[in-house]
Motif scaffolding. Structure first.
Motif, PDB file in Angstrom:
ATOM      1  N   HIS A 256     -13.532   3.351   1.603  1.00 22.80           N
ATOM      2  CA  HIS A 256     -13.381   3.469   0.153  1.00 22.80           C
ATOM      3  C   HIS A 256     -14.703   3.403  -0.595  1.00 22.80           C
ATOM      4  CE1 HIS A 256      -9.105   2.079   0.950  1.00 22.80           C
ATOM      5  NE2 HIS A 256      -8.988   3.273   0.443  1.00 22.80           N
TER       6      HIS A 256
ATOM      7  N   GLN B 166       2.163   0.513  -8.454  1.00 21.15           N
ATOM      8  CA  GLN B 166       2.840  -0.645  -7.869  1.00 21.15           C
ATOM      9  C   GLN B 166       4.294  -0.304  -7.579  1.00 21.15           C
ATOM     10  OE1 GLN B 166       2.183  -4.159 -10.115  1.00 21.15           O
ATOM     11  NE2 GLN B 166       3.368  -5.447  -8.774  1.00 21.15           N
TER      12      GLN B 166
ATOM     13  N   HIS C  37      -5.201  11.168  -0.462  1.00 19.27           N
ATOM     14  CA  HIS C  37      -6.062  10.010  -0.226  1.00 19.27           C
ATOM     15  C   HIS C  37      -6.202   9.737   1.273  1.00 19.27           C
ATOM     16  CE1 HIS C  37      -7.579   5.889  -1.294  1.00 19.27           C
ATOM     17  NE2 HIS C  37      -7.124   5.650  -0.067  1.00 19.27           N
TER      18      HIS C  37
ATOM     19  N   THR D  22       0.830  -1.196   0.000  1.00 18.76           N
ATOM     20  CA  THR D  22       0.000   0.000   0.000  1.00 18.76           C
ATOM     21  C   THR D  22       0.869   1.251   0.000  1.00 18.76           C
ATOM     22  OG1 THR D  22      -1.774   1.123   1.189  1.00 18.76           O
ATOM     23  CG2 THR D  22      -0.166  -0.014   2.526  1.00 18.76           C
TER      24      THR D  22
ATOM     25  N   ARG E   5      -7.106   7.292  -6.353  1.00 25.08           N
ATOM     26  CA  ARG E   5      -7.915   6.197  -5.805  1.00 25.08           C
ATOM     27  C   ARG E   5      -7.034   4.986  -5.521  1.00 25.08           C
ATOM     28  NH1 ARG E   5     -12.675   4.623  -3.956  1.00 25.08           N
ATOM     29  NH2 ARG E   5     -13.873   3.051  -5.066  1.00 25.08           N
ATOM     30  N   TYR E   6      -6.087   4.727  -6.400  1.00 27.61           N
ATOM     31  CA  TYR E   6      -5.146   3.614  -6.253  1.00 27.61           C
ATOM     32  C   TYR E   6      -3.740   4.143  -6.452  1.00 27.61           C
ATOM     33  CZ  TYR E   6      -9.444   1.096  -7.207  1.00 27.61           C
ATOM     34  OH  TYR E   6     -10.728   0.643  -7.172  1.00 27.61           O
ATOM     35  N   CYS E   7      -2.772   3.564  -5.735  1.00 25.25           N
ATOM     36  CA  CYS E   7      -1.385   3.974  -5.922  1.00 25.25           C
ATOM     37  C   CYS E   7      -0.716   3.034  -6.923  1.00 25.25           C
ATOM     38  CB  CYS E   7      -0.632   3.983  -4.599  1.00 25.25           C
ATOM     39  SG  CYS E   7      -0.496   2.392  -3.808  1.00 25.25           S
TER      40      CYS E   7
END
Length: 156
Positions: free
Chosen positions: A83, A103, A67, A35, A99-101
């Motif tokens: 979420h 990789q 976020h 994460t 919304r998403y990090c």
């Protein structure tokens, strides 16, 4: 970037984008693997994965901080901070957080198949990552007996 610089960055982003102060601790946590960051419900602190800053730069770090600040401010306001909650999604879009990090590193390593069950009657092969007792199973095609074959240990 040090923890003190991260603390100042989080406080600055909080006042600039949320128009509310950040009154708790922000710090880097090297143990985070999958994460970009996390908001701690009990202490209201924010932890950030330092590898995101190293690999993707400060722009990605700012998006992760936004976020986590969405979680922070909504939780303290007793609104939907998860979420899936509408409040969270709307605030995240308003401030421009991610919304998403992205990789980090190599990601999760996929283990190679170490075992193979082979039907003695028709030769059908079933690859498995975990060892199984072949006496408890039969071939799905011909109901023949299965034999376990183990691959040589590969650099896992």
């Amino acid at each position: 970037m040090t923890d003190q610089e991260l603390q100042r960055l989080v406080e600055d982003i909080s006042t600039r984008f949320f128009e509310m102060p950040f009154r708790h601790q922000a710090r880097f946590n090297k143990r985070l693997r999958t994460t970009g960051g996390r908001y701690l419900l009990r202490t209201h602190d924010i932890e950030i994965n330092p590898r995101h800053l190293e690999e993707h730069g400060e722009e990605e770090l700012v998006a992760i901080v936004k976020h986590e600040l969405c979680h922070y401010h909504l939780h303290l306001a007793k609104r939907g901070y998860r979420h899936a909650d509408r409040d969270f999604r709307e605030l995240l879009q308003k401030v421009g957080g991610s919304r998403y990090c992205q990789q980090v590193g190599e990601g999760r390593k996929q283990l190679p198949y170490r075992y193979e069950l082979v039907c003695q009657a028709c030769g059908t092969s079933y690859k498995r990552k975990r060892k199984m007792n072949p006496a408890r199973y039969r071939c799905s095609k011909c109901s023949g007996k299965l034999k376990l074959r183990e691959y040589a240990a590969q650099g896992v």
